[in-house]
Design a protein around this motif. Sequence first.
Motif, PDB file in Angstrom:
ATOM      1  N   PRO A  15       2.571  92.243  20.649  1.00  0.00           N
ATOM      2  CA  PRO A  15       3.174  91.076  19.993  1.00  0.00           C
ATOM      3  C   PRO A  15       4.373  90.553  20.771  1.00  0.00           C
ATOM      4  N   GLU A  16       4.837  89.407  20.357  1.00  0.00           N
ATOM      5  CA  GLU A  16       6.038  88.818  20.949  1.00  0.00           C
ATOM      6  C   GLU A  16       7.217  89.754  20.681  1.00  0.00           C
ATOM      7  N   ASN A  17       8.233  89.735  21.516  1.00  0.00           N
ATOM      8  CA  ASN A  17       9.434  90.575  21.413  1.00  0.00           C
ATOM      9  C   ASN A  17       9.139  92.052  21.642  1.00  0.00           C
ATOM     10  N   SER A  18       8.108  92.367  22.413  1.00  0.00           N
ATOM     11  CA  SER A  18       7.790  93.758  22.719  1.00  0.00           C
ATOM     12  C   SER A  18       7.474  93.907  24.201  1.00  0.00           C
ATOM     13  N   LEU A  19       7.558  95.153  24.656  1.00  0.00           N
ATOM     14  CA  LEU A  19       7.255  95.490  26.045  1.00  0.00           C
ATOM     15  C   LEU A  19       6.001  96.351  26.083  1.00  0.00           C
ATOM     16  N   CYS A  20       5.182  96.144  27.081  1.00  0.00           N
ATOM     17  CA  CYS A  20       3.950  96.901  27.255  1.00  0.00           C
ATOM     18  C   CYS A  20       4.192  98.003  28.276  1.00  0.00           C
ATOM     19  N   HIS A  36      15.022  93.939  18.452  1.00  0.00           N
ATOM     20  CA  HIS A  36      13.989  93.699  17.453  1.00  0.00           C
ATOM     21  C   HIS A  36      13.435  95.022  16.952  1.00  0.00           C
ATOM     22  N   HIS A  37      12.916  95.031  15.718  1.00  0.00           N
ATOM     23  CA  HIS A  37      12.292  96.207  15.135  1.00  0.00           C
ATOM     24  C   HIS A  37      11.335  95.765  14.040  1.00  0.00           C
ATOM     25  N   ARG A  43      11.443  91.673  13.082  1.00  0.00           N
ATOM     26  CA  ARG A  43      12.799  91.704  12.526  1.00  0.00           C
ATOM     27  C   ARG A  43      13.819  91.796  13.646  1.00  0.00           C
ATOM     28  N   GLU A  44      14.810  90.938  13.557  1.00  0.00           N
ATOM     29  CA  GLU A  44      15.845  90.898  14.589  1.00  0.00           C
ATOM     30  C   GLU A  44      17.029  91.749  14.156  1.00  0.00           C
ATOM     31  N   GLY A  45      17.700  92.373  15.097  1.00  0.00           N
ATOM     32  CA  GLY A  45      18.843  93.234  14.813  1.00  0.00           C
ATOM     33  C   GLY A  45      18.437  94.695  14.902  1.00  0.00           C
ATOM     34  N   GLN A  46      19.356  95.582  14.569  1.00  0.00           N
ATOM     35  CA  GLN A  46      19.092  97.008  14.630  1.00  0.00           C
ATOM     36  C   GLN A  46      18.461  97.494  13.324  1.00  0.00           C
TER      37      GLN A  46
END
Length: 78
Positions: A15-20, A36-37, A43-46
């Motif tokens: 998904p967007e905001n993730s690393l492969c 993001h989490h 969800r943005e933030g810790q």
Amino acid sequence: MDVCNQTGQLSFSCPENSLCAPYGPGFFECSCTNDHHGYKCLREGQFPIFQVFGPLGAFTAAISFLLWFTQRRHVKRG
């Protein structure tokens, strides 16, 4: 075949905001970026560790004490 490109981003399955990242032959893992989490990294933030695990720990301690206290009457003495 590497399902992740060389930069570690933009896999067609992540998904967007993730690393492969490669995770064995033919497998990959998507990890959320630092800011993001949550489900699909939306969800943005810790992650709210204390808001989740604080009440959970207090509830576990209270139930444990209650069960210990109520079960003490079943212990044989002497």
